[in-house]
Design a protein around this motif. Structure first.
Motif, short mmCIF file in Angstrom:
data_model
loop_
_atom_site.label_atom_id
_atom_site.label_comp_id
_atom_site.label_asym_id
_atom_site.label_seq_id
_atom_site.Cartn_x
_atom_site.Cartn_y
_atom_site.Cartn_z
N GLY A 84 0.80 -1.22 0.00
CA GLY A 84 0.00 0.00 0.00
C GLY A 84 0.84 1.27 0.00
O GLY A 84 0.71 2.11 -0.90
N PRO A 85 1.70 1.46 1.00
CA PRO A 85 2.53 2.67 1.03
C PRO A 85 3.41 2.84 -0.20
O PRO A 85 3.55 3.95 -0.73
CB PRO A 85 3.37 2.50 2.29
CG PRO A 85 2.59 1.58 3.15
CD PRO A 85 1.88 0.65 2.23
N VAL A 86 4.00 1.74 -0.67
CA VAL A 86 4.86 1.83 -1.86
C VAL A 86 4.02 2.20 -3.08
O VAL A 86 4.45 3.00 -3.93
CB VAL A 86 5.62 0.51 -2.09
CG1 VAL A 86 6.35 0.53 -3.43
CG2 VAL A 86 6.61 0.26 -0.96
N GLY A 87 2.81 1.64 -3.17
CA GLY A 87 1.93 2.00 -4.28
C GLY A 87 1.56 3.46 -4.27
O GLY A 87 1.55 4.14 -5.31
N LEU A 88 1.26 4.00 -3.08
CA LEU A 88 0.93 5.43 -2.97
C LEU A 88 2.12 6.30 -3.34
O LEU A 88 1.96 7.34 -3.99
CB LEU A 88 0.46 5.74 -1.55
CG LEU A 88 -0.88 5.13 -1.14
CD1 LEU A 88 -1.16 5.39 0.34
CD2 LEU A 88 -2.01 5.70 -2.01
N LEU A 89 3.31 5.86 -2.93
CA LEU A 89 4.52 6.60 -3.32
C LEU A 89 4.69 6.58 -4.84
O LEU A 89 5.05 7.59 -5.45
CB LEU A 89 5.74 5.98 -2.64
CG LEU A 89 7.10 6.62 -2.98
CD1 LEU A 89 7.12 8.08 -2.56
CD2 LEU A 89 8.24 5.84 -2.30
N GLY A 90 4.41 5.42 -5.45
CA GLY A 90 4.49 5.33 -6.91
C GLY A 90 3.50 6.26 -7.59
O GLY A 90 3.83 6.91 -8.59
N ALA A 91 2.29 6.36 -7.04
CA ALA A 91 1.29 7.28 -7.60
C ALA A 91 1.79 8.72 -7.54
O ALA A 91 1.62 9.49 -8.49
CB ALA A 91 -0.03 7.14 -6.83
N ALA A 92 2.43 9.07 -6.42
CA ALA A 92 2.97 10.43 -6.28
C ALA A 92 4.06 10.69 -7.30
O ALA A 92 4.14 11.80 -7.88
CB ALA A 92 3.50 10.62 -4.86
N VAL A 93 4.91 9.70 -7.55
CA VAL A 93 5.99 9.86 -8.54
C VAL A 93 5.40 10.08 -9.93
O VAL A 93 5.89 10.91 -10.70
CB VAL A 93 6.90 8.61 -8.53
CG1 VAL A 93 7.88 8.64 -9.70
CG2 VAL A 93 7.67 8.53 -7.21
N ILE A 94 4.35 9.33 -10.28
CA ILE A 94 3.72 9.47 -11.59
C ILE A 94 3.07 10.83 -11.75
O ILE A 94 3.16 11.46 -12.81
CB ILE A 94 2.67 8.36 -11.79
CG1 ILE A 94 3.34 6.97 -11.82
CG2 ILE A 94 1.88 8.59 -13.08
CD1 ILE A 94 2.36 5.82 -11.73
N VAL A 95 2.45 11.31 -10.69
CA VAL A 95 1.67 12.55 -10.76
C VAL A 95 2.53 13.80 -10.63
O VAL A 95 2.17 14.87 -11.15
CB VAL A 95 0.57 12.54 -9.66
CG1 VAL A 95 -0.09 13.90 -9.52
CG2 VAL A 95 -0.47 11.48 -9.99
#
Length: 231
Positions: A84-95
């Motif tokens: 979960g946390p890593v996925g959210l971090l990935g979303a932030a990197v994409i955005v």
């Protein structure tokens, strides 16, 4: 034969997505002096929920059709809570690049000499009443795409090459699946390909250690933020 079947399934999803765009359920555009990409989904909550159900049904169909591969699919990290946390971090990197280009991070945008791109010229505001259905659809559609590209394609490629090359190939296939969308279904062009390549690379990297759940959270989270007008 497994790889061929996976590619046929991917082609089917690509065609359905392009049909969604053709019917106005999914809209792309560019704004500002720079070709800044923006995207929106339909504003009809019934359509969003219906599409979410169809996406989940497609995931169930894929898991059943590729039963043997699905058993070996990497769904989460060894420590599942990390996905979960890593996925959210990935979303932030994409955005983040979008936020900078839109002017949503004033200090960083100003430091790079980038002006503000008003919300009304990049898709407009999104009604608060559809944010929940939009969130549900973003993650359901993200799950379908990630099961295909990371759960099935990337894991299949890992049987034939290194993990890193399999990840790069899945990201390249993901971006290539948007060529027709970028050049024919819409006239947006290379910004779609650049965005999907970056998104594919981030999701592929996450999937290596944090599974389909991690990459789905990154994919769905990024799409929700970009289509909701919250960035």
């Amino acid at each position: 034969m497994v790889a061929a079947r996976v590619l046929v399934a991917i082609l089917g999803v690509v065609l359905l997505r392009d049909a969604m765009v053709g019917h106005g359920l999914f809209t792309f555009g560019t704004a500002g002096e720079r070709p800044v990409l923006w995207l929106r989904f339909t504003s009809d909550p019934i359509q969003l929920i219906s599409l979410s159900v169809l996406a989940l049904a497609a995931v169930a169909g894929l898991v059943a059709a590729f039963r043997q591969r699905s058993r070996g699919m990497r769904w989460t990290a060894d420590r599942a809570w990390l996905s979960g946390p890593v996925g959210l971090l990935g979303a932030a990197v994409i955005v983040l690049p979008f936020a900078v280009l839109y002017g949503s991070v004033p200090a960083l945008s100003a430091a790079l000499g980038l002006g503000d791109v008003p919300l009304d010229v990049r898709g407009g505001a999104v009604a608060a009443g559809i944010l929940v259905p939009l969130l549900v659809f973003a993650f359901c559609a993200g799950l379908l795409v990630e099961v295909l590209f990371r759960g099935l394609l990337q894991s299949e490629l890992e049987h034939h090459t290194t993990v890193a090359r399999a990840a790069l190939a899945s990201a390249a296939f993901f971006a290539a699946g948007h060529v027709f969308l970028a050049s024919t279904v819409t006239e947006v062009g290379w910004p779609i390909l650049a965005f999907t390549l970056v998104e594919g690379l981030v999701c592929a990297a996450i999937a290596i250690r944090h599974g389909v759940l991690g990459s789905t959270i990154a994919h769905g989270g990024a799409i929700f933020l970009l289509t909701s007008g919250l960035v």
